[in-house]
Design an enzyme around this catalytic site. Structure first.
Site, PDB file in Angstrom:
ATOM      1  CB  THR A 163       0.682  -0.005   1.775  1.00 37.73           C
ATOM      2  OG1 THR A 163      -0.018   0.464   0.618  1.00 37.73           O
ATOM      3  CG2 THR A 163       2.175   0.052   1.513  1.00 37.73           C
ATOM      4  N   GLY A 201       1.807   0.910  -8.199  1.00 34.60           N
ATOM      5  CA  GLY A 201       0.947   1.373  -7.120  1.00 34.60           C
ATOM      6  C   GLY A 201       1.624   1.221  -5.775  1.00 34.60           C
ATOM      7  CG  ASP A 202      -0.774   0.148  -2.439  1.00 34.46           C
ATOM      8  OD1 ASP A 202      -1.171  -0.359  -3.510  1.00 34.46           O
ATOM      9  OD2 ASP A 202      -1.457   0.096  -1.399  1.00 34.46           O
ATOM     10  CD  GLU A 203      -0.459  -4.892  -6.280  1.00 35.80           C
ATOM     11  OE1 GLU A 203      -1.607  -5.305  -6.038  1.00 35.80           O
ATOM     12  OE2 GLU A 203       0.128  -5.101  -7.366  1.00 35.80           O
TER      13      GLU A 203
END
Length: 324
Positions: free
Chosen positions: A194, A235-237
């Site tokens: 993201t 995380g955002d991965e």
């Protein structure tokens, strides 16, 4: 009404106690008072392990933790576990038999465990005992298998989004490679990150950030086929495996669709949040046939998108190695 509930708890023919996550005793009913000789005034607020040392055993600690933290129920048969709480006058532990039911309870945002102790010492006949034993063993076996199933799911899935986690993703990627080799097919690996998620956490807090990540997961899942797989690496991965592609270019078509899905703002707690994604793509067998290399190449392609201004997708190119 509260008085009626207290009376009912105290007159029921089994022991009922409730503990919180710190194993502090919050409820200690009349049956337990009569059986142990310990009044509720002596027990409430104290640690369960201090009052009932048998629960220090790892097996029972695990059962309590699974109820408190994972919402798992459990039944323990007297045939296998004998007894859990001893009477006030002591005596031989071997002559007592008790069943234990452990159930999760919830109040607002807090979780608790309710322990129900039923005395089976004076079961009337051997026939009844045998039937009861079989039923209890079947019940415990069923609940053990269910607990194992839940534990396996928890170990392979991200607790926030319920997507497969990094461990499960590695297994699925290895399977995709093996399957593609066997069937001489092709697939694509997408590395999705993201854009600007850290700013969301910094501006609105991690609670809002978590809700955004959950919505990101839903949007990604909504754009892939049942034969594909999306996982959260951390995380955002996120990573997506697109199996059985007819043409390598099809991955670009799907990536374009994903970008458009994120053109729609997120609405969390009446807050409008705009968030785009950057996608790196590696192809099997064009770019690599090794799972770790496919992941590395997709990550490199995603990184190039980030460097070029974010929001977009890019296929891996060997020339990226010189710039990495």
């Amino acid at each position: 009404m509260d008085n009626l509930i207290v009376q009912a708890l105290n007159k029921t023919k089994l022991g009922i106690l409730i503990v919180d996550r710190q194993l502090r005793i919050l409820v200690w009913n009349g049956w337990l008072e009569r059986f142990t000789g310990l009044s509720s005034e002596e027990v409430l607020g104290k640690n369960l392990l201090e009052i009932c040392p048998r629960f220090k055993i790892k097996m029972y600690m695990d059962i309590l933790q699974n109820a408190l933290y994972h919402g798992q129920s459990r039944f323990c048969s007297s045939a296998l576990h004998k007894t859990f709480i001893l009477p006030k006058d002591g005596g031989e532990e071997t002559i007592f038999r008790q069943n234990l039911h452990v159930e999760p309870l919830y109040d607002n945002d807090h979780s608790y465990a309710m322990l129900q102790i039923s005395d089976t010492t004076n079961t009337s006949t051997r026939v009844y005992k045998l039937k009861n034993l079989i039923k209890e063993l079947e019940t415990e076996y069923t609940e053990i298998k269910e607990a194992e199933k839940i534990s396996k799911h928890l170990s392979l899935h991200d607790s926030l989004t319920d997507l497969p986690n990094r461990l499960a993703f590695k297994d699925r990627l290895a399977w995709s490679v093996s399957n593609a080799l066997r069937n001489e097919s092709r697939f694509a690996l997408m590395f999705v990150d993201t854009d600007g998620f850290k700013k969301v956490n910094d501006t609105y807090g991690h609670e809002v950030g978590d809700q955004v990540l959950q919505e990101v997961a839903e949007r990604l899942k909504g754009r892939i086929r049942s034969t594909d797989s999306v996982a959260r690496l951390g995380g955002d991965e996120f990573c997506i495996i697109l199996n059985h592609l007819k043409h390598d270019e099809d991955a670009g078509t799907i990536a374009t669709g994903l970008l458009h899905v994120f053109d729609i703002p997120f609405i969390v707690n009446s807050i409008e949040i705009s968030l785009s994604i950057s996608i790196g793509i590696s192809l099997f067998p064009k770019h690599a046939q090794d799972p770790s290399e496919l992941l590395k190449f997709a990550d490199m392609a995603m990184y190039r998108i980030k460097k070029n201004g974010k929001r977009g997708f890019m296929f891996y190119d060997p020339e990226m190695e010189q710039l990495w």
